[in-house]
Design a protein around this motif. Structure first.
Motif, PDB file in Angstrom:
ATOM      1  N   ARG A   1      -6.659   6.383  -5.892  1.00 33.21           N
ATOM      2  CA  ARG A   1      -6.036   7.398  -6.741  1.00 33.21           C
ATOM      3  C   ARG A   1      -4.520   7.429  -6.619  1.00 33.21           C
ATOM      4  NH1 ARG A   1     -10.514  12.059  -5.601  1.00 33.21           N
ATOM      5  NH2 ARG A   1     -12.052  11.225  -7.056  1.00 33.21           N
ATOM      6  N   VAL A   2      -3.998   7.228  -5.414  1.00 29.35           N
ATOM      7  CA  VAL A   2      -2.549   7.329  -5.203  1.00 29.35           C
ATOM      8  C   VAL A   2      -1.827   6.043  -5.597  1.00 29.35           C
ATOM      9  CG1 VAL A   2      -0.743   7.672  -3.468  1.00 29.35           C
ATOM     10  CG2 VAL A   2      -2.818   9.066  -3.396  1.00 29.35           C
ATOM     11  N   ASN A   3      -2.252   4.907  -5.041  1.00 28.89           N
ATOM     12  CA  ASN A   3      -1.473   3.681  -5.186  1.00 28.89           C
ATOM     13  C   ASN A   3      -1.653   2.966  -6.520  1.00 28.89           C
ATOM     14  OD1 ASN A   3       0.449   2.032  -3.756  1.00 28.89           O
ATOM     15  ND2 ASN A   3      -1.111   0.444  -3.719  1.00 28.89           N
ATOM     16  N   SER A   4      -2.875   2.952  -7.057  1.00 27.38           N
ATOM     17  CA  SER A   4      -3.116   2.189  -8.290  1.00 27.38           C
ATOM     18  C   SER A   4      -3.679   3.040  -9.422  1.00 27.38           C
ATOM     19  CB  SER A   4      -4.079   1.024  -8.008  1.00 27.38           C
ATOM     20  OG  SER A   4      -5.350   1.538  -7.643  1.00 27.38           O
TER      21      SER A   4
ATOM     22  N   PRO B   1       0.817  -1.210   0.000  1.00 25.69           N
ATOM     23  CA  PRO B   1       0.000   0.000   0.000  1.00 25.69           C
ATOM     24  C   PRO B   1       0.855   1.266   0.000  1.00 25.69           C
ATOM     25  CG  PRO B   1       0.157  -0.844   2.224  1.00 25.69           C
ATOM     26  CD  PRO B   1       0.888  -1.828   1.330  1.00 25.69           C
ATOM     27  N   SER B   2       0.198   2.383  -0.335  1.00 26.52           N
ATOM     28  CA  SER B   2       0.797   3.710  -0.154  1.00 26.52           C
ATOM     29  C   SER B   2       0.269   4.271   1.160  1.00 26.52           C
ATOM     30  CB  SER B   2       0.387   4.654  -1.289  1.00 26.52           C
ATOM     31  OG  SER B   2       0.965   4.275  -2.500  1.00 26.52           O
TER      32      SER B   2
ATOM     33  N   ALA C   1      -8.682   0.782   1.465  1.00 29.64           N
ATOM     34  CA  ALA C   1      -7.577   1.145   2.346  1.00 29.64           C
ATOM     35  C   ALA C   1      -7.814   0.564   3.736  1.00 29.64           C
ATOM     36  CB  ALA C   1      -7.452   2.659   2.435  1.00 29.64           C
ATOM     37  N   ARG C   2      -6.713   0.352   4.448  1.00 27.68           N
ATOM     38  CA  ARG C   2      -6.791  -0.028   5.863  1.00 27.68           C
ATOM     39  C   ARG C   2      -6.419   1.215   6.658  1.00 27.68           C
ATOM     40  NH1 ARG C   2      -3.116  -4.769   7.980  1.00 27.68           N
ATOM     41  NH2 ARG C   2      -1.576  -3.424   7.001  1.00 27.68           N
ATOM     42  N   MET C   3      -7.261   1.551   7.632  1.00 24.87           N
ATOM     43  CA  MET C   3      -7.006   2.722   8.461  1.00 24.87           C
ATOM     44  C   MET C   3      -6.913   2.285   9.913  1.00 24.87           C
ATOM     45  SD  MET C   3      -9.396   5.592   6.722  1.00 24.87           S
ATOM     46  CE  MET C   3     -10.751   4.593   6.128  1.00 24.87           C
ATOM     47  N   ARG C   4      -5.950   2.860  10.612  1.00 28.15           N
ATOM     48  CA  ARG C   4      -5.800   2.613  12.045  1.00 28.15           C
ATOM     49  C   ARG C   4      -5.786   3.962  12.746  1.00 28.15           C
ATOM     50  NH1 ARG C   4      -0.777  -1.179  11.875  1.00 28.15           N
ATOM     51  NH2 ARG C   4      -0.700  -0.505   9.739  1.00 28.15           N
ATOM     52  N   SER C   5      -6.779   4.162  13.613  1.00 24.64           N
ATOM     53  CA  SER C   5      -6.943   5.438  14.297  1.00 24.64           C
ATOM     54  C   SER C   5      -6.777   5.239  15.803  1.00 24.64           C
ATOM     55  CB  SER C   5      -8.343   6.015  14.044  1.00 24.64           C
ATOM     56  OG  SER C   5      -8.611   6.079  12.671  1.00 24.64           O
ATOM     57  N   PRO C   6      -6.071   6.156  16.482  1.00 23.58           N
ATOM     58  CA  PRO C   6      -5.952   6.044  17.932  1.00 23.58           C
ATOM     59  C   PRO C   6      -7.262   6.442  18.614  1.00 23.58           C
ATOM     60  CG  PRO C   6      -4.868   8.038  17.169  1.00 23.58           C
ATOM     61  CD  PRO C   6      -5.312   7.285  15.946  1.00 23.58           C
ATOM     62  N   SER C   7      -7.461   5.965  19.813  1.00 21.37           N
ATOM     63  CA  SER C   7      -8.639   6.324  20.593  1.00 21.37           C
ATOM     64  C   SER C   7      -8.710   7.837  20.739  1.00 21.37           C
ATOM     65  CB  SER C   7      -8.553   5.662  21.970  1.00 21.37           C
ATOM     66  OG  SER C   7      -9.677   5.986  22.736  1.00 21.37           O
TER      67      SER C   7
ATOM     68  N   ILE D   1      -3.272   5.602   7.249  1.00 20.38           N
ATOM     69  CA  ILE D   1      -4.099   5.147   6.132  1.00 20.38           C
ATOM     70  C   ILE D   1      -3.179   4.439   5.149  1.00 20.38           C
ATOM     71  CG2 ILE D   1      -5.618   5.770   4.226  1.00 20.38           C
ATOM     72  CD1 ILE D   1      -6.365   8.292   5.761  1.00 20.38           C
ATOM     73  N   GLU D   2      -3.421   3.164   4.916  1.00 21.97           N
ATOM     74  CA  GLU D   2      -2.667   2.384   3.942  1.00 21.97           C
ATOM     75  C   GLU D   2      -3.589   2.103   2.763  1.00 21.97           C
ATOM     76  OE1 GLU D   2       0.166  -0.377   6.668  1.00 21.97           O
ATOM     77  OE2 GLU D   2      -2.002  -0.715   6.851  1.00 21.97           O
ATOM     78  N   GLU D   3      -3.393   2.838   1.667  1.00 21.78           N
ATOM     79  CA  GLU D   3      -4.234   2.669   0.484  1.00 21.78           C
ATOM     80  C   GLU D   3      -3.677   1.564  -0.402  1.00 21.78           C
ATOM     81  OE1 GLU D   3      -4.234   5.075  -3.344  1.00 21.78           O
ATOM     82  OE2 GLU D   3      -5.878   5.985  -2.198  1.00 21.78           O
ATOM     83  N   PHE D   4      -4.484   0.542  -0.623  1.00 16.74           N
ATOM     84  CA  PHE D   4      -4.107  -0.532  -1.536  1.00 16.74           C
ATOM     85  C   PHE D   4      -4.579  -0.219  -2.951  1.00 16.74           C
ATOM     86  CE2 PHE D   4      -3.787  -2.513   2.556  1.00 16.74           C
ATOM     87  CZ  PHE D   4      -2.737  -3.392   2.424  1.00 16.74           C
TER      88      PHE D   4
END
Length: 87
Positions: A27-30, A8-9, A38-44, A21-24
């Motif tokens: 617009r950016v990656n492909s 991902p980007s 995309a996989r997103m990981r957000s803190p509490s 944000i990891e875009e698989f």
């Protein structure tokens, strides 16, 4: 011919705390404008500025809880649940 996405980007996210944000696919990656995966990981406690999506946004919560606030109210989306923000 299929397109193989090897990694991902990392996309910079707006908000009050760092969010990953990891875009698989997108617009950016492909160079795909019809859809983004995309996989997103957000803190509490992470909060971002309000948005009006230009496309339907599908979110599946894998772990934790996501609170979505709209003009109509708040919805808590728990792990194993999903929500669609319509354009």
């Amino acid at each position: 011919m299929p397109t193989h996405i090897k990694s991902p980007s990392i996309i910079k996210a707006a908000g009050n705390k760092p969010k990953i944000i990891e875009e698989f696919i997108g617009r950016v990656n492909s160079k795909t404008s019809d859809l983004s995966v995309a996989r997103m990981r957000s803190p509490s406690g992470w909060v971002e500025p309000g948005q009006t999506p230009e496309f339907d946004e599908y979110t599946v919560v894998l772990k934790g809880m996501l609170r979505v606030t709209t003009r109509q109210g708040c919805t808590d989306v728990e792990a194993g649940q999903a929500i669609i923000a319509h354009k």
